[in-house]
Each structure stands twice: as C-alpha cells, then as structure tokens.
Write a protein that holds these residues in place. Sequence first.
Motif, mmCIF file in Angstrom:
data_model
loop_
_atom_site.group_PDB
_atom_site.id
_atom_site.type_symbol
_atom_site.label_atom_id
_atom_site.label_comp_id
_atom_site.label_asym_id
_atom_site.label_seq_id
_atom_site.Cartn_x
_atom_site.Cartn_y
_atom_site.Cartn_z
ATOM 1 N N CYS A 135 0.866 -1.173 0.000
ATOM 2 C CA CYS A 135 0.000 0.000 0.000
ATOM 3 C C CYS A 135 0.905 1.226 0.000
ATOM 4 O O CYS A 135 1.738 1.389 0.887
ATOM 5 C CB CYS A 135 -0.914 0.021 1.226
ATOM 6 S SG CYS A 135 -1.869 1.549 1.353
ATOM 7 N N HIS A 186 -0.216 4.340 0.069
ATOM 8 C CA HIS A 186 -1.072 5.460 0.461
ATOM 9 C C HIS A 186 -0.359 6.412 1.424
ATOM 10 O O HIS A 186 -0.598 7.603 1.419
ATOM 11 C CB HIS A 186 -2.308 4.878 1.142
ATOM 12 C CG HIS A 186 -3.554 5.657 0.943
ATOM 13 N ND1 HIS A 186 -4.227 5.704 -0.255
ATOM 14 C CD2 HIS A 186 -4.275 6.419 1.798
ATOM 15 C CE1 HIS A 186 -5.300 6.448 -0.133
ATOM 16 N NE2 HIS A 186 -5.360 6.913 1.100
ATOM 17 N N CYS A 187 0.498 5.853 2.266
ATOM 18 C CA CYS A 187 1.208 6.705 3.239
ATOM 19 C C CYS A 187 2.655 6.234 3.346
ATOM 20 O O CYS A 187 3.003 5.158 2.851
ATOM 21 C CB CYS A 187 0.488 6.729 4.588
ATOM 22 S SG CYS A 187 0.943 5.450 5.759
ATOM 23 N N HIS A 193 4.134 2.469 3.711
ATOM 24 C CA HIS A 193 4.268 1.487 2.622
ATOM 25 C C HIS A 193 4.129 0.049 3.137
ATOM 26 O O HIS A 193 5.043 -0.784 2.962
ATOM 27 C CB HIS A 193 5.614 1.661 1.898
ATOM 28 C CG HIS A 193 5.771 3.020 1.273
ATOM 29 N ND1 HIS A 193 5.035 3.465 0.207
ATOM 30 C CD2 HIS A 193 6.584 4.063 1.612
ATOM 31 C CE1 HIS A 193 5.379 4.704 -0.103
ATOM 32 N NE2 HIS A 193 6.317 5.097 0.742
ATOM 33 N N CYS A 194 3.010 -0.231 3.766
ATOM 34 C CA CYS A 194 2.792 -1.571 4.345
ATOM 35 C C CYS A 194 2.794 -2.654 3.267
ATOM 36 O O CYS A 194 2.215 -2.473 2.196
ATOM 37 C CB CYS A 194 1.444 -1.637 5.045
ATOM 38 S SG CYS A 194 1.276 -0.573 6.466
ATOM 39 N N GLY A 197 -3.434 -3.369 6.699
ATOM 40 C CA GLY A 197 -2.187 -2.679 7.014
ATOM 41 C C GLY A 197 -2.193 -2.124 8.433
ATOM 42 O O GLY A 197 -3.144 -2.337 9.203
ATOM 43 N N CYS A 199 -2.812 0.668 9.622
ATOM 44 C CA CYS A 199 -3.923 1.563 9.982
ATOM 45 C C CYS A 199 -5.206 0.814 10.299
ATOM 46 O O CYS A 199 -6.176 1.388 10.779
ATOM 47 C CB CYS A 199 -4.181 2.550 8.852
ATOM 48 S SG CYS A 199 -4.626 1.729 7.294
ATOM 49 N N ARG A 237 -7.166 -0.397 5.636
ATOM 50 C CA ARG A 237 -6.908 -0.763 4.248
ATOM 51 C C ARG A 237 -6.507 -2.244 4.173
ATOM 52 O O ARG A 237 -5.612 -2.688 4.891
ATOM 53 C CB ARG A 237 -5.837 0.160 3.650
ATOM 54 C CG ARG A 237 -6.193 1.627 3.863
ATOM 55 C CD ARG A 237 -5.244 2.575 3.203
ATOM 56 N NE ARG A 237 -5.372 2.564 1.761
ATOM 57 C CZ ARG A 237 -6.367 3.155 1.105
ATOM 58 N NH1 ARG A 237 -7.308 3.797 1.766
ATOM 59 N NH2 ARG A 237 -6.416 3.098 -0.210
ATOM 60 N N ASN A 240 -2.857 5.751 10.875
ATOM 61 C CA ASN A 240 -1.573 5.286 10.338
ATOM 62 C C ASN A 240 -0.390 5.739 11.199
ATOM 63 O O ASN A 240 0.759 5.486 10.865
ATOM 64 C CB ASN A 240 -1.377 5.707 8.877
ATOM 65 C CG ASN A 240 -1.521 7.200 8.673
ATOM 66 O OD1 ASN A 240 -1.957 7.924 9.566
ATOM 67 N ND2 ASN A 240 -1.158 7.666 7.502
HETATM 68 S S1 SF4 Z 1 -0.743 2.412 7.329
HETATM 69 FE FE1 SF4 Z 1 -2.587 2.087 6.080
HETATM 70 S S2 SF4 Z 1 -2.506 3.759 4.597
HETATM 71 FE FE2 SF4 Z 1 -0.446 3.595 5.439
HETATM 72 S S3 SF4 Z 1 0.652 2.217 4.030
HETATM 73 FE FE3 SF4 Z 1 -0.195 0.963 5.719
HETATM 74 S S4 SF4 Z 1 -2.151 0.228 4.909
HETATM 75 FE FE4 SF4 Z 1 -1.544 1.957 3.625
#
Ligand code: SF4
Length: 321
Positions: A4, A6-7, A10-11, A19, A21, A24, A70
């Motif tokens: 991911c 998104h932030c 990078h999970c 992930g 958070c 997701r 996150n």
């Molecule tokens: S913490 Fe959530 S948003 Fe951030 S990379 Fe992991 S899964 Fe994605």
Amino acid sequence: MITCDHCPRHCRIEEGRRGFCHVRENRNGRIVCTAFGHTTGLSIDPIEKKPLFHFKPGSKTLSLGTIGCNLNCSFCQNWTLSRNTRDEVMNVRAAPDAIAALAREKECESIAFTYNEPTIWSEYAIEIAKEAKRLGISSVAVTNGFICGEARSNFYSILDGVNVDLKGFSETFYSKYCSGSLAPVLDTIEWIAKETNVWLELTNLIIPRANDSRDEISRMCEWLVEHLGPEVPLHFSAFFPKYQLTDRPPTPWETLKIAFQTAHKAGLRYVYVGNSRAPGYESTWCPDCAQMLIGRDGYQIFENVLQDWKCPYCGTKVPGR
Ligand code: SF4
C-alpha cells in the motif's frame, strides 16, 4: 502480498489482511478501504472546534470519522477511535450523497473529516466531498499530514480547508511518541501551502517533557515562517493525560504562554491557544493595529468586525476564506 503506497509506511499486506492503519485491506490482490460507507457517527460542530479560525468563521460543520490511524501516538486524545479495531463500532451506514444531504438539511456550510485520521479512508471522504460540492457545501479535514504520492494529490484536490497536526519538531519525537517520522509531514505541509489552493491551519499539541522545550517550539515556528510565510494560523493546544501517556500532568498555562510568545517572536501573525481556558488567546487580533477582529470565547464567536477579511480600523488584509 501487495504494497500500500497510500502513506509513507508502505505496508506490505498479505491477502485478506490489513495494514498498520487497520482500515486498508488486501482483497484479491487489490487494496480496499474497508471503512467506505461506514462511520462511527455524525455530529454538528462549530468550525472553530476543528480548529479552523480563518475559514467560514461562526459556521456549522457536519463532522464524521471512522476507526484506525496510520500513526500510533502514545498521547492520542481520541484513542478510543484511532486504536479501535472493531469494525462494528462504525455502526452508522452513511452513503456519501446522504451525508451531503444531511449537511444541507442541518444548514452546515461544510463537512469535516475528523475524529480519526481521514487520509486512511480518503476514498470515502473524496466521494462525500464530491457530493457536498454539488450542493455548494465545502469539505475540510483534520489530519496528521502523513500521506504521500497519488493518494495525497487525490485527497487534497477536492478539499477546501485543512488543519494539519504538527505533533512536534524532531524526528526523535515522532519516532518515540508517534511511531512515525517528521520529514513526510513537513513535506505535506509545505506542499499544501505551495501546490494547492486548500486553506491551511496548523495545530501543535504541547506535551510536558516531550515537545515543550522553548528551543523545539522556536525552531518549529522559524521553519513555518521560512517555508509557509508568517500568515499561516498556528494553534497551540493543551495536552491532557490519555491513552498511554498518563505519567505527566496537563500542559501548564505558563508553557502555553511561552509558546505563544515564542511564535510571535518568530514572526507568526496569527497564533492561538486552545483546549485551555485562555481568554484573549482564542481571539483574532489585527497584527498591525492590535484591535480585536474576531472575539472568541472557547468555540463561540461573540464579535466579528472583519469587513471582507480586512481590519476595519487600519485596513490590514487578514488571510482567510
Ligand atoms: S498504514 Fe494504512 S494507509 Fe499507510 S501504508 Fe499501511 S495500509 Fe496503507
């Protein structure tokens, strides 16, 4: 296993898992936002409560949040939502168009994505903001700024206002107390100010023995003036012992006052103190002639003499929307 992006975390997420958070999920090789269409509840707040002091002052905002985050801040003031992993807590099913319609029915001028970190459920927030825009309603967010890449561009392309929590001003602080890092947050703050048209305010929660040194506050304020300019509103907020950080008292008034003075000394023109009874420190004063422009008592406005965002006494232009 997929990544991911998104932030900055990078999970790497295995099939069927979520992930860091907790929102997701890797579903059939695709990242899905599991919070879409669900909220922990809706409430109507003064926009000042976000806090946004230079954005539609005195208006109502329809606030909503989900669960998860996150970052993992040991001092989280909203940890019952941010650390919650039970999907059933999001027991209000709310389609984006229904939320926008409710905002109009309740005469809210904006919808606020708040309570927990909205960027982790940005797909949902973006659809709500699109529906709101169709009805002439603005969208604002309260966020930690820990987002990157395409997700960041998409999220901010639809927002009208934002308050970013700048939680401290050292990598050590972000690592020790937030399980995160400072650099991506500063990058986002500067990017919002320079690359978007989104109204920006900042909040700094001052925690005793963690981020309250005069030196750290001074360096933060100098960075803000240098990178964003002196007009960005900064809200200092008082800490109360919560979640894992219960070994220290609330922020003393003296510390908040020193932070306020330090910010002014660095050149910031609109500095506020919140989450504490601080008469006068919640109001907007003209930085040139020192007259009160917007008088606030807590979240309530008792006076607003601004005329088209100008001081009526000396004509100074005050930034705002
Ligand atoms: S913490 Fe959530 S948003 Fe951030 S990379 Fe992991 S899964 Fe994605």
